[in-house]
Write a protein that holds these residues in place. Structure first.
Motif, PDB file in Angstrom:
ATOM      1  N   LEU A   1      -2.470   1.399   9.159  1.00  0.00           N
ATOM      2  CA  LEU A   1      -3.204   2.101   8.095  1.00  0.00           C
ATOM      3  C   LEU A   1      -3.533   3.527   8.545  1.00  0.00           C
ATOM      4  CD1 LEU A   1      -4.688   2.208   5.391  1.00  0.00           C
ATOM      5  CD2 LEU A   1      -6.670   1.195   6.491  1.00  0.00           C
TER       6      LEU A   1
ATOM      7  N   ALA B   1      -1.798   9.200  -4.547  1.00  0.00           N
ATOM      8  CA  ALA B   1      -3.013   8.805  -3.836  1.00  0.00           C
ATOM      9  C   ALA B   1      -2.871   9.106  -2.347  1.00  0.00           C
ATOM     10  CB  ALA B   1      -3.271   7.330  -4.050  1.00  0.00           C
ATOM     11  N   ARG B   2      -3.953   9.592  -1.747  1.00  0.00           N
ATOM     12  CA  ARG B   2      -4.003   9.867  -0.322  1.00  0.00           C
ATOM     13  C   ARG B   2      -5.297   9.278   0.238  1.00  0.00           C
ATOM     14  NH1 ARG B   2       0.400  10.279  -1.014  1.00  0.00           N
ATOM     15  NH2 ARG B   2       1.771  12.084  -1.089  1.00  0.00           N
ATOM     16  N   LEU B   3      -5.277   8.962   1.540  1.00  0.00           N
ATOM     17  CA  LEU B   3      -6.435   8.327   2.166  1.00  0.00           C
ATOM     18  C   LEU B   3      -6.977   9.202   3.280  1.00  0.00           C
ATOM     19  CD1 LEU B   3      -4.929   4.731   2.566  1.00  0.00           C
ATOM     20  CD2 LEU B   3      -6.270   5.620   0.659  1.00  0.00           C
ATOM     21  N   LYS B   4      -8.290   9.195   3.404  1.00  0.00           N
ATOM     22  CA  LYS B   4      -8.941   9.886   4.514  1.00  0.00           C
ATOM     23  C   LYS B   4      -9.936   8.888   5.108  1.00  0.00           C
ATOM     24  CE  LYS B   4      -9.584  14.408   4.021  1.00  0.00           C
ATOM     25  NZ  LYS B   4     -10.188  15.695   3.635  1.00  0.00           N
TER      26      LYS B   4
ATOM     27  N   ILE C   1       3.325   6.049  -5.952  1.00  0.00           N
ATOM     28  CA  ILE C   1       3.345   6.049  -7.416  1.00  0.00           C
ATOM     29  C   ILE C   1       2.693   7.337  -7.917  1.00  0.00           C
ATOM     30  CG2 ILE C   1       2.365   4.954  -9.471  1.00  0.00           C
ATOM     31  CD1 ILE C   1       2.597   2.282  -8.041  1.00  0.00           C
TER      32      ILE C   1
ATOM     33  N   LEU D   1       0.837  -1.207   0.000  1.00  0.00           N
ATOM     34  CA  LEU D   1       0.000   0.000   0.000  1.00  0.00           C
ATOM     35  C   LEU D   1       0.870   1.254   0.000  1.00  0.00           C
ATOM     36  CD1 LEU D   1      -2.828   1.240   0.146  1.00  0.00           C
ATOM     37  CD2 LEU D   1      -2.712   1.035   2.637  1.00  0.00           C
TER      38      LEU D   1
ATOM     39  N   LEU E   1       2.136   1.861  -3.407  1.00  0.00           N
ATOM     40  CA  LEU E   1       1.067   2.367  -4.286  1.00  0.00           C
ATOM     41  C   LEU E   1       0.832   3.858  -4.063  1.00  0.00           C
ATOM     42  CD1 LEU E   1      -1.564  -0.517  -3.969  1.00  0.00           C
ATOM     43  CD2 LEU E   1      -0.269   0.075  -6.012  1.00  0.00           C
ATOM     44  N   MET E   2       0.966   4.255  -2.801  1.00  0.00           N
ATOM     45  CA  MET E   2       0.724   5.665  -2.504  1.00  0.00           C
ATOM     46  C   MET E   2       1.900   6.557  -2.890  1.00  0.00           C
ATOM     47  SD  MET E   2      -1.435   5.256   1.014  1.00  0.00           S
ATOM     48  CE  MET E   2      -1.616   6.999   1.320  1.00  0.00           C
TER      49      MET E   2
ATOM     50  N   ILE F   1      -0.886   6.213   7.949  1.00  0.00           N
ATOM     51  CA  ILE F   1      -0.629   6.796   6.616  1.00  0.00           C
ATOM     52  C   ILE F   1      -1.869   7.483   6.043  1.00  0.00           C
ATOM     53  CG2 ILE F   1       1.285   5.255   6.033  1.00  0.00           C
ATOM     54  CD1 ILE F   1      -0.706   3.591   4.387  1.00  0.00           C
TER      55      ILE F   1
ATOM     56  N   GLY G   1     -15.271  15.298   0.083  1.00  0.00           N
ATOM     57  CA  GLY G   1     -15.980  15.404   1.355  1.00  0.00           C
ATOM     58  C   GLY G   1     -16.599  14.097   1.802  1.00  0.00           C
ATOM     59  N   PHE G   2     -16.244  12.993   1.121  1.00  0.00           N
ATOM     60  CA  PHE G   2     -16.892  11.695   1.383  1.00  0.00           C
ATOM     61  C   PHE G   2     -16.764  11.281   2.849  1.00  0.00           C
ATOM     62  CE2 PHE G   2     -16.602   6.972   1.386  1.00  0.00           C
ATOM     63  CZ  PHE G   2     -17.888   6.682   0.944  1.00  0.00           C
TER      64      PHE G   2
ATOM     65  N   GLN H   1     -16.117  13.064   5.505  1.00  0.00           N
ATOM     66  CA  GLN H   1     -16.831  13.961   6.432  1.00  0.00           C
ATOM     67  C   GLN H   1     -18.345  13.828   6.310  1.00  0.00           C
ATOM     68  OE1 GLN H   1     -15.089  17.866   5.680  1.00  0.00           O
ATOM     69  NE2 GLN H   1     -14.126  17.763   7.702  1.00  0.00           N
TER      70      GLN H   1
ATOM     71  N   GLU I   1     -15.237  22.691   5.662  1.00  0.00           N
ATOM     72  CA  GLU I   1     -15.868  21.388   5.841  1.00  0.00           C
ATOM     73  C   GLU I   1     -16.157  20.733   4.482  1.00  0.00           C
ATOM     74  OE1 GLU I   1     -19.050  19.755   9.148  1.00  0.00           O
ATOM     75  OE2 GLU I   1     -19.435  21.648   8.157  1.00  0.00           O
ATOM     76  N   TYR I   2     -16.171  19.418   4.461  1.00  0.00           N
ATOM     77  CA  TYR I   2     -16.465  18.607   3.265  1.00  0.00           C
ATOM     78  C   TYR I   2     -15.498  18.911   2.113  1.00  0.00           C
ATOM     79  CZ  TYR I   2     -20.735  18.437   6.017  1.00  0.00           C
ATOM     80  OH  TYR I   2     -21.623  18.321   7.044  1.00  0.00           O
ATOM     81  N   ASP I   3     -14.232  19.115   2.457  1.00  0.00           N
ATOM     82  CA  ASP I   3     -13.181  19.385   1.470  1.00  0.00           C
ATOM     83  C   ASP I   3     -13.396  20.700   0.718  1.00  0.00           C
ATOM     84  OD1 ASP I   3     -11.985  17.054   2.255  1.00  0.00           O
ATOM     85  OD2 ASP I   3     -12.755  15.862   0.595  1.00  0.00           O
TER      86      ASP I   3
ATOM     87  N   TYR J   1      -8.224  10.110  -2.436  1.00  0.00           N
ATOM     88  CA  TYR J   1      -8.116  11.308  -3.269  1.00  0.00           C
ATOM     89  C   TYR J   1      -6.679  11.459  -3.735  1.00  0.00           C
ATOM     90  CZ  TYR J   1      -6.221  13.633   0.917  1.00  0.00           C
ATOM     91  OH  TYR J   1      -5.462  13.969   1.999  1.00  0.00           O
TER      92      TYR J   1
ATOM     93  N   GLN K   1     -12.023   7.560   2.040  1.00  0.00           N
ATOM     94  CA  GLN K   1     -11.981   8.452   0.877  1.00  0.00           C
ATOM     95  C   GLN K   1     -10.592   8.352   0.258  1.00  0.00           C
ATOM     96  OE1 GLN K   1     -13.084  12.498   1.795  1.00  0.00           O
ATOM     97  NE2 GLN K   1     -12.250  13.280  -0.125  1.00  0.00           N
TER      98      GLN K   1
END
Lengths: 766, 166
Positions: free
Chosen positions: B158, B138-141, A35, A29, A32-33, B161, B121-122, B124, A213-215, B132, B130
């Motif tokens: 997990l 790639a990043r994870l939320k 790449i 993982l 992958l992050m 990161i 915003g998924f 939240q 909020e919400y990105d 993104y 999420q």
């Protein structure tokens, strides 16, 4: 033979097998992050972002990281740095054109490039280039109103797209995407100088982002850019002894920019967005020196004077929009984009000869204003393999010329740049509405089809219908072929239909008149109609490996009824008496042209040991523009030789960029080589060629810490200058242009003539 | 000699390079993340990933062919409407569902479903994972609160990161 069949076969088989053997699921993982994903672009279709190697038309992307490593602080310069076939000369002694940089794509007209900001049409400058520069007779978007630090990426669509976006999308579309959420706060300070120890530049930019909020986000940026002028003028042989009297180079300018970008997503899927750009520019450039002589012997400056043209430009644009859903997967987007460009001209250190000792030395010479307001309502629905979009657009445009002080235009007006008179003053508007449809259909996984239709009606010249068909076929995992066929148009700008001005130069009174003016009609002028175009592109993308891509794209554009500013035609003595001018020019749908060429682009990224990365990109562009037909008896190749030759030979046909970057530990090294083929400029009905030119850019960036970098570099490090006029020397009939005269270089030079640019930059992220 | 250099260059390029589409990376990450998560005990013989809308069904099928997650073979299901949802371990919600996301999340069973999406915003808005992209990576939320409600246990490695919403 270098590439024999056996070698090609072996390489193809090997790369195919290797690519197929690679299984991402075997990676961790964390790997992958790390790449880097393939770049995506929104431009060219309303159905969402697409991978660059999958699009049915050629699209290029310049990222914020790419921009950061250039040492450049003007979007025009940044595009010139990266894009082969993007031409942006640095002209001087061309009145307003000194202050608003002209640019072209594929050698076509500046107004045949549509510029979008976050997918919405950006207004053009109020300035109409009427001097003998590249792009004479057109207006273009002023790209330098956008703060580079505010940009997430620049997408360049190298194809006609009027069926999707409407007028102007003939040579291509530039879509500037602003930074959104997840952007770092940055402060940057840059200092630069030219090789002749002039042209000092101090630039400071701040970008600040606050997450909502919400990105959602609020992003804000400011830029202050203080540019001193450069001077590469040759000796003025009209004065004794000959000496440098005039400024020929980059104008002196102060730029203040501020930008805002906001998105406030709601929990229920509703989204509110807005952005705004503001730019105030105070720019000063000279006209030709006025030596002592008959005309000014009674003036206040008996030994001559250098008029300084001062343009104060305010540019503002803003978009406000709402997005939501109707249910059943239908998404809607309602937006309004307003833009204004307002130029006020002043002339200092000048005089109006006709007023003698009573002449003021400073003048207010009038203003140009262009306003554009566009309202869009878009709908989008995705049905698995089928995406469908439709929309409505209403656009309002207004163009105004404001008269200057009377002393700036009466009886010849202020020297260097006569003001706009009350006769030139105009305030006109028009509107248009459009309905459009856009669809993509993935017939099978490897076969994509796109189609677009657009109907548009303009209040001044009527309606136009355009279409686009495009397709891409993935022959195998490594090889894609693509084609597009479309029609397009460009509405005559309000400025082209309504600009007029009278000037006196060398004792001759000449004027630019509207096509509908009586004096123009005596010479055969007719009301302007839209330019029409047809486009064909054929291309292929060959993935040599996952991060090694070769793209080859052929393009052909036929443009009918291209609008140009006629040459100055001499009136009969009777008409000279009647209209009070000797020479007249006007805008006319004069010619049909064909543009064809090829782009060959190779992009490669090598991941070496110890996190070392080598990037190697090469881009070759060939663009040929030919006038193939004349639509009026009054414009011929012979009587408009300069105008026609500028279209055909004024810009390099061959353009090359070799961009390399090497990242090792805390260092990033960039070395770029730029090539431009020969081009020509016409003086006194004689064509003069200028040689191929090569220039090299170097940048070294050192990461002081995770958050701070320092860069040292140079654009055109070897101080390459274009060659001087070959065979054109000073004479009494031609006192301005020549290898030994005031302007020793052509104003068409694709990389200017100010020489090497050295810079040092500091950047801190917080 | 020149041919040999070109051949070696192309081979080295092939061996050393790595560029992937966002869609492909996202699709693989969905399964890789699952290895860091423990689901409530299930009687199902296979590990089920359900795709809601989007046209990435063939891609998922190709990636997860002959693969296992938590020692179970992987089944890919595709539905066009959340009402068609059957027992699943992962629900991958395509971005075109962004405008009716809340309705979708309300209809997800409250036990043992990892919801995944790239919708802005998924996390939240009540989703769990999420994915993104920032600077092409790639990043994870992760919404840990919702994950606990779904009785999913997420390994600390997990969470280290990812951006975590508690």
């Amino acid at each position: 033979m270098l590439f024999d069949k056996k070698l090609f076969f072996l390489v193809s088989i090997y790369t195919t097998l290797t690519l197929q053997a690679k299984d991402l699921f075997d990676d961790s993982l964390e790997d992958l992050m790390n790449i880097e994903s393939e770049l995506q672009a929104d431009v060219g279709s309303r159905s969402g972002a697409k991978n660059l190697s999958d699009t049915p038309f050629a699209v290029d992307v310049i990222t914020a990281n790419d921009i950061a490593a250039t040492g450049l602080h003007s979007v025009t310069d940044i595009l010139r740095y990266f894009v082969a076939g993007f031409n942006a000369p640095e002209t001087s002694i061309a009145d307003g054109s000194d202050h608003v940089r002209v640019f072209t794509l594929r050698g076509m007209s500046p107004d045949q490039v549509l510029v979008l900001l976050n997918g919405k049409r950006l207004h053009s400058s109020a300035l109409l280039h009427v001097n003998g520069t590249i792009g004479r007779g057109s207006s273009n978007v002023d790209l330098d109103t956008i703060i580079p630090l505010f940009i997430e990426r620049i997408e360049i669509l190298r194809d006609g797209a009027a069926a999707q976006y409407g007028s102007d999308a003939i040579a291509g579309v530039i879509n500037i995407i602003l930074k959104n959420n997840n952007a770092n706060n940055i402060i940057e300070i840059d200092v630069a100088k030219r090789s002749h120890k002039d042209g000092r530049l101090i630039n400071s930019e701040i970008f600040y982002s606050k997450e909502l909020e919400y990105d959602g986000f609020v992003n804000f940026a400011v830029q202050v850019k203080d540019q001193d002028d450069t001077n590469r003028a040759g000796p003025d042989r009209r004065v004794e002894p000959p000496r440098v009297t005039t400024r020929v180079g980059i104008p002196q300018s102060r730029n203040y920019l501020a930008s805002l970008n906001i998105e406030v997503p709601q929990k229920n899927g509703f989204n509110i967005y807005a952005n705004a750009l503001f730019n105030y520019r105070d720019s000063k450039a000279s006209a030709f020196y006025r030596p002592a002589g008959e005309d000014n012997e009674t003036g206040y400056i008996h030994d001559g004077f250098l008029p300084i043209i001062n343009a104060k430009i305010v540019d503002f644009s803003s978009t406000i929009g709402l997005e939501g859903g109707f249910g059943y997967g239908v998404e809607w987007d309602l937006s309004n984009t307003y833009g204004i460009n307002y130029i006020k001209y002043y002339v200092d250190n000048s005089m109006n000869y006709s007023l003698g000792d009573d002449s003021p030395t400073s003048f207010y010479n009038g203003s140009l204003k262009f306003i554009q307001n566009t309202t869009n309502f878009d709908l989008k629905r995705c049905f698995n393999a089928w995406n469908f979009a439709a929309g409505l657009e209403y656009r309002y445009e207004r163009y105004a010329i404001g008269a200057g002080d009377e002393v700036s235009y009466i009886d010849g007006g202020s020297e260097g740049f006569p003001g706009y008179s009350t006769m030139s003053a105009v305030d006109v508007d028009r509107s248009s509405y459009a309905v459009y449809f856009d669809t993509t259909y993935t017939i099978i996984e490897s076969f994509l089809f796109e189609g677009a239709l657009r109907y548009e009606h303009y209040s001044d010249f009527g309606e136009t219908k355009n279409f686009k068909l495009a397709s891409s076929y993935q022959v195998n995992q490594n090889f894609l072929i693509r084609f597009s066929l479309s029609t397009g148009f460009r509405a005559p700008s309000l400025a082209q239909s309504h600009y007029s001005n009278i000037a006196t130069f060398g004792g001759v009174v000449s004027g630019t008149f509207t096509p509908d003016a009586t004096v123009s009609k005596t010479l055969g002028a007719e009301s302007l109609k839209a330019e029409k175009s047809q486009h064909l592109t054929l291309g292929s993308v060959y993935k040599i490996a996952d991060s090694s891509t070769l793209m080859v794209d052929y393009f052909f554009t036929k443009a009918k009824d291209r609008i140009m500013l006629s040459n100055e035609q001499t009136l009969s003595l009777e008409d000279q008496e009647l209209y009070g001018v000797e020479r007249v020019s006007y805008f006319t749908n004069a010619v049909d042209t064909q543009t064809y060429g090829v782009d060959v682009k190779f992009e490669n990224k090598f991941y070496l040991e110890n996190s070392t990365i080598l990037i190697l990109n090469a881009w070759y562009n060939y663009s040929s523009n030919d006038v193939v037909d004349f639509n009026t008896d009054t414009i011929t190749r012979e009587n408009s030789f300069e105008q026609i030759d500028r279209m055909e030979h004024g810009q390099p046909k061959h353009n090359g960029r070799l961009l390399t970057k090497y990242k090792v530990r805390q260092f990033e090294y960039s070395v770029n080589v730029n090539a431009h083929s020969k081009y020509a400029e016409v003086i006194n009905q004689q064509r003069y060629w200028f040689d191929w030119s090569w220039s090299t850019d170097v940048d070294v960036t050192y990461h002081l810490s995770k958050n701070s970098t320092i860069s040292i570099g140079s654009i055109n490090i070897f101080d390459t200058l274009p060659n001087k006029w070959d065979g054109l020397a000073y004479s009494q009939e031609n006192p301005y242009y020549g290898y030994d005269s005031i302007k020793p270089y052509s104003r068409y030079s694709p990389f200017g003539y100010s020489g090497a640019y050295y810079y040092i930059s500091g950047r801190y992220q917080f | 000699m020149i041919k040999r250099y070109i051949f070696i260059l192309l081979l080295s390029v092939t061996l050393l390079s790595a560029y992937q589409s966002q869609e492909e990376l996202r699709s693989v990450i969905v399964g890789k993340v699952a290895k860091y998560i423990s689901w409530p005990r299930s009687q199902r013989q296979s590990f089920v990933i359900t795709l809601l809308n989007g046209h990435n069904f063939e891609l998922f099928k190709r990636i997860y062919k002959n693969k296992t997650i938590h020692n179970k073979s992987v089944e890919i299901h595709y539905i066009e409407n959340i009402k068609e949802l059957q027992a699943t371990d992962i629900l991958y919600i395509a971005t075109q569902n962004s405008k009716n996301l809340l309705e979708i999340l309300q209809q997800v069973p409250k036990k043992g479903v990892l919801t995944v999406s790239s919708i802005r915003g998924f996390a939240q808005k009540g989703g769990i994972l999420q994915i993104y992209f920032s600077s092409q990576k790639a990043r994870l939320k992760i919404n840990l609160h919702v994950a606990k409600q779904e009785h999913l246990e997420i390994k600390s490695s997990l969470l280290r990161i990812a951006d975590v919403i508690r």
